[in-house]
Design an enzyme around this catalytic site. Sequence first.
Site, PDB file in Angstrom:
ATOM      1  N   ILE A 104      19.441  57.306  15.928  1.00  0.00           N
ATOM      2  CA  ILE A 104      19.896  57.864  17.526  1.00  0.00           C
ATOM      3  C   ILE A 104      18.384  57.854  18.240  1.00  0.00           C
ATOM      4  O   ILE A 104      17.395  59.023  17.045  1.00  0.00           O
ATOM      5  CB  ILE A 104      20.561  58.502  17.479  1.00  0.00           C
ATOM      6  CG1 ILE A 104      22.082  58.696  17.092  1.00  0.00           C
ATOM      7  CG2 ILE A 104      20.760  59.052  18.965  1.00  0.00           C
ATOM      8  CD1 ILE A 104      23.105  57.437  17.819  1.00  0.00           C
ATOM      9  N   CYS A 105      17.920  57.912  19.055  1.00  0.00           N
ATOM     10  CA  CYS A 105      16.549  58.245  19.884  1.00  0.00           C
ATOM     11  C   CYS A 105      15.054  57.947  19.018  1.00  0.00           C
ATOM     12  O   CYS A 105      15.259  57.258  18.490  1.00  0.00           O
ATOM     13  CB  CYS A 105      17.617  59.641  20.031  1.00  0.00           C
ATOM     14  SG  CYS A 105      15.436  60.307  21.236  1.00  0.00           S
ATOM     15  N   THR A 106      15.057  59.232  18.280  1.00  0.00           N
ATOM     16  CA  THR A 106      13.797  59.127  18.036  1.00  0.00           C
ATOM     17  C   THR A 106      13.783  58.634  16.011  1.00  0.00           C
ATOM     18  O   THR A 106      13.223  58.676  15.216  1.00  0.00           O
ATOM     19  CB  THR A 106      12.317  60.540  17.910  1.00  0.00           C
ATOM     20  OG1 THR A 106      13.250  61.715  17.252  1.00  0.00           O
ATOM     21  CG2 THR A 106      12.391  60.411  18.809  1.00  0.00           C
TER      22      THR A 106
END
Length: 330
Positions: A104-106
């Site tokens: 998720i994301c970074t």
Amino acid sequence: MTVHRVAFLVFDGVKMLDVSGPAEVFAEANTLGACYSLRYTSSSGEPVRTSIGTRLPVDAAAAEVDADTLVVPGADPLVTEPIPSDLTEAVRLLRARTRRLVSICTGSFVLAAAGLLSGHRATTHWRHAQLLARAYPDIRVEPDSLFVEDRGIFTSAGVTAGIDLALSLVERDQGADLARDVARNLVMFMQRPGGQSQFSAPLKVSVPRTPALRAVVDLVSAHPALEHSTDSLAALVGVSPRHLTRLFNAELGRTPARFVEHVRLDHAKALLDAGHSVSESARAAGFGSPETLRRAFMARLGVSPSHYRARFATTHDFDVPEQTGRRAQG
């Protein structure tokens, strides 16, 4: 019913919404007949402190966990500080015991540091996509995508894109009908307007090495509404249209016409964000007519300029369409 085990690998500083958002999707699916078992693990088995300061207990150390799906959330420090070796080791360990890997994301930076994205397509938050591509040139980064799947590895963009991805996984596992009910109960889109596009991702261009190309890029970026045909741009810097096209492809990976369109589209988005009408934005960005702007929006974002403007202009007096969701619970 077969239990599908989902493990979240958490760590100090983890962004809470990256954990709670996808987890709520799986939990909501359980109320509708699915059977997801959610577990939370850290490399040491110790509780962690999240991005909002809360203490998050875990069920076990990574070495003691098996899962069908492993979710690696993101955190702001993942792009500014070295990634802890115990975190990458935990990802490698868990990856060997899971069939589906999700970031998720970074969280994609953790997967990349562990060597699990080598040779894969992937995405992350648009603000950090260039950094991911520079740091790991063997990864094909797709900065515009909400989420990307490549050979059992799923990567997603900014925090809410993790919720979109979790819903997509539920659809894969449980079918479209149950996933649609999850979306309705959570008052979210089954497929976010714009398809799989990050609305906020602006065109990022490295400074060209060639002076002629740099002059063209600066002119188009500063004055997108001017006439910018390949012929006129080439004449401006004293090269042939064919040579200018070669320079664009070699340094920017796109034709002059495509570059001009992307700059104009980003400019139009900024104008719409600021509250300008579709007609005003089309004219000021160099599209000439609202219909031309509409075609460009649909091609790149999968949504019309008017719908984009309505969705991002304000949060006041916003009504959820009947087909989007039922009344929120709780």
